[in-house]
Design a protein around this motif. Structure first.
Motif, mmCIF file in Angstrom:
data_model
loop_
_atom_site.group_PDB
_atom_site.id
_atom_site.type_symbol
_atom_site.label_atom_id
_atom_site.label_comp_id
_atom_site.label_asym_id
_atom_site.label_seq_id
_atom_site.Cartn_x
_atom_site.Cartn_y
_atom_site.Cartn_z
ATOM 1 N N LEU A 103 0.925 -1.260 0.046
ATOM 2 C CA LEU A 103 0.155 -0.047 0.033
ATOM 3 C C LEU A 103 0.899 1.109 -0.083
ATOM 4 O O LEU A 103 0.536 2.226 -0.773
ATOM 5 C CB LEU A 103 -1.036 0.073 1.273
ATOM 6 N N GLU A 104 1.910 1.064 0.809
ATOM 7 C CA GLU A 104 2.776 2.239 0.802
ATOM 8 C C GLU A 104 3.495 2.640 -0.428
ATOM 9 O O GLU A 104 3.586 3.838 -0.986
ATOM 10 C CB GLU A 104 3.959 2.177 2.084
ATOM 11 N N THR A 105 4.001 1.508 -0.961
ATOM 12 C CA THR A 105 4.460 1.442 -2.454
ATOM 13 C C THR A 105 3.647 2.385 -3.474
ATOM 14 O O THR A 105 4.004 2.963 -4.064
ATOM 15 C CB THR A 105 5.164 0.239 -2.858
ATOM 16 N N SER A 106 2.461 1.619 -3.287
ATOM 17 C CA SER A 106 1.492 2.138 -4.274
ATOM 18 C C SER A 106 1.065 3.623 -4.258
ATOM 19 O O SER A 106 0.994 4.459 -5.105
ATOM 20 C CB SER A 106 0.060 1.386 -4.281
ATOM 21 N N LEU A 107 1.071 4.079 -2.871
ATOM 22 C CA LEU A 107 0.845 5.264 -2.392
ATOM 23 C C LEU A 107 1.844 6.406 -3.028
ATOM 24 O O LEU A 107 1.817 7.470 -3.307
ATOM 25 C CB LEU A 107 0.447 5.573 -1.121
ATOM 26 N N ASN A 108 3.151 5.660 -2.944
ATOM 27 C CA ASN A 108 4.266 6.567 -3.279
ATOM 28 C C ASN A 108 4.444 6.640 -4.978
ATOM 29 O O ASN A 108 5.132 7.406 -5.477
ATOM 30 C CB ASN A 108 5.496 6.212 -2.614
ATOM 31 N N ASN A 109 3.824 5.862 -5.542
ATOM 32 C CA ASN A 109 3.695 5.584 -7.070
ATOM 33 C C ASN A 109 2.864 6.559 -7.673
ATOM 34 O O ASN A 109 1.383 6.482 -7.636
ATOM 35 C CB ASN A 109 3.440 4.208 -7.378
ATOM 36 N N THR A 110 3.284 7.490 -8.396
ATOM 37 C CA THR A 110 2.692 8.467 -9.264
ATOM 38 C C THR A 110 1.529 7.538 -10.115
ATOM 39 O O THR A 110 -0.030 8.129 -10.235
ATOM 40 C CB THR A 110 3.542 9.183 -10.162
ATOM 41 N N HIS A 111 1.943 6.543 -10.633
ATOM 42 C CA HIS A 111 0.828 5.848 -11.475
ATOM 43 C C HIS A 111 -0.398 5.429 -10.762
ATOM 44 O O HIS A 111 -1.602 5.292 -11.464
ATOM 45 C CB HIS A 111 1.631 4.645 -12.107
ATOM 46 N N TYR A 112 -0.202 4.978 -9.522
ATOM 47 C CA TYR A 112 -1.360 4.568 -8.738
ATOM 48 C C TYR A 112 -2.369 5.700 -8.648
ATOM 49 O O TYR A 112 -3.504 5.386 -8.507
ATOM 50 C CB TYR A 112 -0.621 4.317 -7.186
ATOM 51 N N LEU A 113 -1.919 6.903 -8.493
ATOM 52 C CA LEU A 113 -2.905 7.988 -8.491
ATOM 53 C C LEU A 113 -3.872 8.122 -9.618
ATOM 54 O O LEU A 113 -4.954 8.527 -9.480
ATOM 55 C CB LEU A 113 -2.107 9.164 -8.198
ATOM 56 N N VAL A 114 -3.186 7.755 -11.024
ATOM 57 C CA VAL A 114 -4.047 7.831 -11.765
ATOM 58 C C VAL A 114 -5.010 6.503 -11.987
ATOM 59 O O VAL A 114 -5.984 6.761 -12.668
ATOM 60 C CB VAL A 114 -3.063 7.832 -13.188
ATOM 61 N N GLN A 115 -4.688 5.575 -11.288
ATOM 62 C CA GLN A 115 -5.656 4.270 -11.315
ATOM 63 C C GLN A 115 -6.892 4.565 -10.484
ATOM 64 O O GLN A 115 -7.917 3.956 -10.801
ATOM 65 C CB GLN A 115 -4.749 3.058 -11.056
ATOM 66 N N VAL A 116 -6.715 5.316 -9.474
ATOM 67 C CA VAL A 116 -7.799 5.474 -8.577
ATOM 68 C C VAL A 116 -8.673 6.425 -9.215
ATOM 69 O O VAL A 116 -8.513 7.656 -9.621
ATOM 70 C CB VAL A 116 -7.541 5.982 -7.172
ATOM 71 N N PRO A 117 -10.413 5.990 -9.630
ATOM 72 C CA PRO A 117 -11.135 6.772 -10.316
ATOM 73 C C PRO A 117 -11.428 8.071 -9.412
ATOM 74 O O PRO A 117 -11.475 7.865 -8.089
ATOM 75 C CB PRO A 117 -12.135 5.768 -10.486
#
Length: 99
Positions: free
Chosen positions: A8-22
């Motif tokens: 979860l922390e890795t995903s939160l730090n990944n900019t690509h993750y932010l694009v994935q969340v609608p």
């Protein structure tokens, strides 16, 4: 558990993750619920957590709609009973005038 938190922390730090969340999940309560679903093992991936949250939100909207319909039905029933009582009282008054 720690592995999920690290993911979860890795995903939160990944900019690509932010694009994935609608956008419909970009508010504090939704983010908290997504995290809760992941941390407590109810969902194995962000996609699964979002699907679960979407289902929860849909059920909540349906419940709110049903509650509103029930409220209107109860108000209508109360008004109908009140009108029926008034009609009965008027009929009895009219009957008493002729006796």
């Amino acid at each position: 558990m720690n592995q999920v938190i690290r993911q979860l922390e890795t995903s939160l730090n990944n900019t690509h993750y932010l694009v994935q969340v609608p956008p419909e999940f970009c508010f504090p309560q939704a983010v908290y619920r997504l995290e809760e679903l992941l941390v407590h093992g109810r969902a194995d991936s962000l996609k699964e957590a979002m699907n679960m949250l979407d289902t929860e939100m849909h059920r909540k909207r349906i419940k709110m709609s049903q509650d509103e319909i029930l409220k209107i039905q109860n108000q209508t029933l109360a008004a109908a009973r009140e009108a029926s009582s008034a009609d009965t009282a008027s009929l009895l008054s009219a009957f008493n005038l002729f006796n």
